[in-house]
Motif scaffolding. Structure first.
Motif, short mmCIF file in Angstrom:
data_model
loop_
_atom_site.label_atom_id
_atom_site.label_comp_id
_atom_site.label_asym_id
_atom_site.label_seq_id
_atom_site.Cartn_x
_atom_site.Cartn_y
_atom_site.Cartn_z
N ASN A 63 0.90 -1.26 -0.03
CA ASN A 63 0.12 -0.03 0.06
C ASN A 63 0.94 1.22 0.03
O ASN A 63 0.43 2.28 -0.57
CB ASN A 63 -1.05 -0.18 1.22
CG ASN A 63 -2.20 -0.87 0.93
OD1 ASN A 63 -2.58 -1.16 -0.13
ND2 ASN A 63 -2.58 -1.57 2.04
N LYS A 66 2.06 1.80 -3.38
CA LYS A 66 1.01 2.33 -4.32
C LYS A 66 0.64 3.74 -4.01
O LYS A 66 0.71 4.49 -5.14
CB LYS A 66 -0.44 1.60 -4.06
CG LYS A 66 -0.50 0.05 -4.45
CD LYS A 66 -1.75 -0.58 -4.09
CE LYS A 66 -1.81 -1.71 -4.75
NZ LYS A 66 -3.01 -2.57 -4.40
N ILE A 67 0.92 4.13 -2.81
CA ILE A 67 0.63 5.70 -2.60
C ILE A 67 1.65 6.42 -3.14
O ILE A 67 1.65 7.39 -3.64
CB ILE A 67 0.50 5.73 -0.88
CG1 ILE A 67 -0.72 5.24 -0.65
CG2 ILE A 67 0.64 7.31 -0.65
CD1 ILE A 67 -0.90 5.08 1.20
N VAL A 69 3.91 5.60 -5.74
CA VAL A 69 3.63 5.58 -7.27
C VAL A 69 2.50 6.75 -7.60
O VAL A 69 2.76 7.68 -8.65
CB VAL A 69 3.25 4.49 -7.70
CG1 VAL A 69 2.84 4.54 -9.11
CG2 VAL A 69 4.46 3.31 -7.48
N SER A 70 1.36 6.81 -6.78
CA SER A 70 0.49 7.67 -7.16
C SER A 70 0.59 9.17 -6.87
O SER A 70 0.32 10.13 -7.50
CB SER A 70 -1.02 7.47 -6.31
OG SER A 70 -0.81 7.62 -5.08
N ILE A 71 1.70 9.21 -5.76
CA ILE A 71 2.17 10.70 -5.74
C ILE A 71 2.96 11.24 -6.54
O ILE A 71 3.05 12.31 -7.36
CB ILE A 71 2.72 10.61 -4.38
CG1 ILE A 71 1.65 10.80 -3.20
CG2 ILE A 71 3.47 12.05 -3.95
CD1 ILE A 71 2.29 10.79 -1.88
N LYS A 73 2.99 10.03 -9.75
CA LYS A 73 2.34 10.48 -10.90
C LYS A 73 1.51 11.47 -11.06
O LYS A 73 1.40 12.37 -11.90
CB LYS A 73 1.48 9.10 -11.38
CG LYS A 73 1.97 7.89 -11.66
CD LYS A 73 0.97 6.70 -11.83
CE LYS A 73 0.14 6.79 -12.91
NZ LYS A 73 -0.73 5.50 -13.01
N THR A 74 0.92 11.88 -9.75
CA THR A 74 0.34 13.26 -9.62
C THR A 74 1.26 14.34 -10.07
O THR A 74 0.81 15.32 -10.48
CB THR A 74 -0.29 13.27 -8.33
OG1 THR A 74 -1.31 12.33 -8.17
CG2 THR A 74 -1.43 14.70 -8.10
N ASP A 77 2.02 14.56 -13.45
CA ASP A 77 1.04 15.47 -14.41
C ASP A 77 0.90 16.75 -14.05
O ASP A 77 0.69 17.63 -14.75
CB ASP A 77 -0.19 14.81 -14.03
CG ASP A 77 -0.27 13.35 -14.40
OD1 ASP A 77 0.39 12.97 -15.67
OD2 ASP A 77 -1.02 12.41 -14.27
#
Length: 82
Positions: A63, A66-67, A69-71, A73-74, A77
């Protein structure tokens, strides 16, 4: 040193705001916690805790990954020139 000074000012302001709040006292019946800890002790006796702890560590690491990677990616972007 500059960052430390800024943080000291912010924390002193927060400390002064928290000092305005009244003290809160909690009156909780400890019998509920005793029963809960007895149940946890029974589960710990019946299950192999080393395996359960290893599974929990794997879940937490997945988890956290995943957090992370999402940070990334954000942030990726949000950068306009990439």
């Amino acid at each position: 040193m500059i960052l430390e000074g800024i943080l000291n000012v912010l924390f002193s302001a927060a400390d002064s705001l928290f000092s305005i709040l009244p003290d809160v006292s909690w009156d909780v019946d400890s019998g509920v916690f005793t029963a809960f800890f007895d149940i946890l002790r029974m589960v710990g006796y019946l299950l192999p805790m080393s395996t359960v702890i290893a599974i929990l560590r794997i879940v937490i690491v997945i988890n956290a990954f995943k957090i992370g990677v999402s940070i990334v990616k954000t942030v990726w972007d949000l950068i306009p020139f990439l």
